[in-house]
Design an enzyme around this catalytic site. Structure first.
Site, PDB file in Angstrom:
ATOM      1  N   GLU A   1      -8.142   2.483   0.634  1.00  7.09           N
ATOM      2  CA  GLU A   1      -8.330   1.448  -0.282  1.00  7.09           C
ATOM      3  C   GLU A   1      -8.879   0.274   0.249  1.00  7.09           C
ATOM      4  O   GLU A   1      -9.478  -0.773  -0.430  1.00  7.09           O
ATOM      5  CB  GLU A   1      -7.119   1.163  -1.155  1.00  7.09           C
TER       6      GLU A   1
ATOM      7  N   ASP B   1       0.659  -1.288   0.063  1.00  7.49           N
ATOM      8  CA  ASP B   1       0.155   0.046  -0.185  1.00  7.49           C
ATOM      9  C   ASP B   1       0.713   1.305   0.057  1.00  7.49           C
ATOM     10  O   ASP B   1       1.407   1.562   1.062  1.00  7.49           O
ATOM     11  CB  ASP B   1      -0.868   0.056   1.150  1.00  7.49           C
TER      12      ASP B   1
ATOM     13  N   LYS C   1       1.569   8.010   0.828  1.00  3.97           N
ATOM     14  CA  LYS C   1       2.018   8.034   2.153  1.00  3.97           C
ATOM     15  C   LYS C   1       3.525   8.284   2.330  1.00  3.97           C
ATOM     16  O   LYS C   1       4.197   8.470   1.231  1.00  3.97           O
ATOM     17  CB  LYS C   1       2.035   6.349   2.766  1.00  3.97           C
TER      18      LYS C   1
ATOM     19  N   ARG D   1     -11.037  -0.682   2.535  1.00  6.95           N
ATOM     20  CA  ARG D   1     -12.569  -0.880   2.722  1.00  6.95           C
ATOM     21  C   ARG D   1     -13.121  -0.802   1.406  1.00  6.95           C
ATOM     22  O   ARG D   1     -14.323  -1.751   1.129  1.00  6.95           O
ATOM     23  CB  ARG D   1     -13.022   0.326   3.622  1.00  6.95           C
TER      24      ARG D   1
ATOM     25  N   ASP E   1      -0.254  -5.219   4.733  1.00 10.00           N
ATOM     26  CA  ASP E   1      -1.439  -4.704   4.570  1.00 10.00           C
ATOM     27  C   ASP E   1      -2.530  -5.852   4.030  1.00 10.00           C
ATOM     28  O   ASP E   1      -3.371  -5.686   3.623  1.00 10.00           O
ATOM     29  CB  ASP E   1      -1.523  -3.301   3.738  1.00 10.00           C
TER      30      ASP E   1
END
Length: 489
Positions: free
Chosen positions: A325, A246, A253, A327, A264
């Protein structure tokens, strides 16, 4: 794999073994050394003058009954950083049940270390635990044998999940997860794998999973693992977030926040581990595990803030934050699972979803969000018994404003940056029909074990979910017996 046996006398222990016990254990030999060690109020540990043992460690009696703080496991960790013997004996004659299962899982999990990934040039020559002898009373053997068998199977599932999650993301792509899962599942005839590639994901309308994965060179996958431990009965569904890396997407990030993002996909890895454990235990249930696999990357095709994507149940979602992302892929997978099994007994999803749950609950508790009180109670009790506990966060219509969008049915993050964990769960609940009990586990705090500034996968919440399954089966069996008894009358 670490082997285990039950013994009722220390004379049955292998030579040069490491003995761990409580000072009050009546099965210890009455020697001058043991008497001297018993006088200490803290940990008593020696490698000298303790023949026929290689090492003797006496840990305070209170630790063997501490089901709250993992005190005994935490005391054992430094002892096994550099074992002195491949064999150990541990006193289980008087130990709290929750502490017992925690300790057994900890010991069996010693079968996996990061060095097993063989990414270091230097060989790991440290001694490894190969065999555990559990010291008990004769009348305890039958009960303890069943517990050991269950915890060994749970640990095996945890290790499979941990190995997959610990693998660096340049190797552990969505397709790699599929390949590994197919290889591992092939060992169990009751398991079968179903895979959707990127084209099938689009064809079946999983627009949220497609949106997340389309920016990466490694395309997304949806993996369904089916377990048929019985020919009939409702299907239990488990869904795992599998973001193999991610970056945050275009909502990038910072570097420090990206360092552990190979983890993740722990939710998906744990679904796989759960399925392997269930198959090893040959539980009489039907289960479908769904792994929603994608890499959230930056590229010409990456989803953009403001994109509106449509899930397979027809709902549209405004993606106002590309770093939310998880969810999205979960929502599609939950909806897909509910369509495959509209009469499912329940759907439970798990995900390293929000850092907010860590701020709320720390690293010891799984965040639980559900509107089904029976599911909430059963998961809570299973958490207490397994030592893999949950803590409930609110989930009701007061969160409705957190997911409102002016352009779509829903938005994926609240614009006020409040109640992040519960708001994510509120979004997810729209994708499970109200006729199917559903629960969401946010495992951002528990999916990793953190020590000395480093993180490795923990394999949680597999112990919680297996305990919940075992209790669920027990309840059904009791109901069947009651029904048969009434029929007999």
């Amino acid at each position: 794999m670490i082997t285990c046996e039950l013994i009722t006398t220390l004379a049955a222990a292998k030579p040069e073994t490491h003995l761990l016990a409580r000072p009050s254990c009546a099965l210890l030999p009455d020697t001058a050394l043991i008497r001297e060690m018993r006088e200490l109020t803290s940990v008593a540990d020696t490698r000298f003058g303790c023949a026929p043992f290689a090492r003797i460690t006496l840990l305070p009696d209170a630790l063997w009954q501490d089901a709250l703080t993992d005190g005994l496991v935490n005391a054992l960790r430094p002892l096994f950083a550099a074992p002195v013997s491949e064999n150990m004996v541990i006193d289980v004659s008087d130990i709290h049940d929750t502490v017992l299962v925690q300790v057994l899982r900890f010991l069996f999990n010693q079968a996996h270390k990061l060095s097993d990934l063989q990414l270091k040039k230097k060989d790991d020559s440290t001694l490894r635990i190969r065999h555990v002898a559990a010291l008990c009373l004769p009348e305890q053997r039958e009960r303890l044998a069943k517990i050991i068998q269950q915890q060994q199977a749970i640990a095996n599932g945890m290790i499979a999940a941990r190995r997959l999650a610990d693998t660096p993301s340049d190797r552990c792509t969505p397709q790699y997860v599929v390949d590994e899962a197919q290889t591992l599942c092939a060992a169990f005839p009751a398991l079968r794998c179903e895979v959707l590639d990127e084209k099938q994901i689009v064809e079946q309308g999983l627009g949220l999973l497609h949106a997340v994965g389309k920016g990466a060179t490694c395309p997304p996958r949806l993996l369904a693992i089916h377990y048929d431990g019985t020919n009939d009965g409702p299907v239990r569904c488990y869904v795992g977030k599998g973001i193999t890396f991610d970056t945050g997407g275009l909502w990038l990030k910072e570097g420090a926040g990206m360092y552990t993002m190979k983890y993740d996909m722990c939710g998906a890895a744990n679904v796989l581990g759960l399925m392997l454990t269930v198959a090893e235990l040959k539980l009489p249930v039907r289960i479908m595990g769904v792994l929603a696999l994608a890499e959230n990357a930056i590229g010409p095709d990456a989803m953009q803030p403001g994109t509106v994507a449509r899930a397979c149940n027809g709902l549209t979602v405004e993606i106002n934050n590309t770093d939310a992302e998880g969810r999205l892929v979960l929502a599609d997978a939950i909806a897909w699972a509910s369509q495959r099994h509209p009469q499912a007994q329940y759907i439970i999803d798990m995900a390293t979803l929000t850092g907010a749950v860590v701020k709320a609950l720390g690293y010891e508790l799984n965040g639980l969000m559900t509107q089904n009180e029976i599911l909430r109670d059963h998961l809570t009790q299973a958490g207490i018994r397994s030592g893999d506990e949950v803590w409930s966060l609110p989930l009701d219509a007061r969160l409705k404003k957190q997911t409102e969008s002016t352009i779509a049915d829903l938005c994926n993050t609240p614009t006020n940056n409040a109640a992040i964990s519960a708001s994510a769960a509120w979004l997810l609940h729209h994708f499970c029909p109200p006729t199917i009990p559903w629960a969401h586990l946010d495992i951002s705090g528990t999916a990793l074990w953190r020590e000395g500034g480093r993180s490795v996968a923990s394999g949680r919440p597999i112990p919680l979910l297996v305990e919940h399954l075992l209790y669920d089966i027990e309840i059904i069996n009791e109901l069947i017996k009651m029904h048969e008894k009434r029929q007999g009358l």
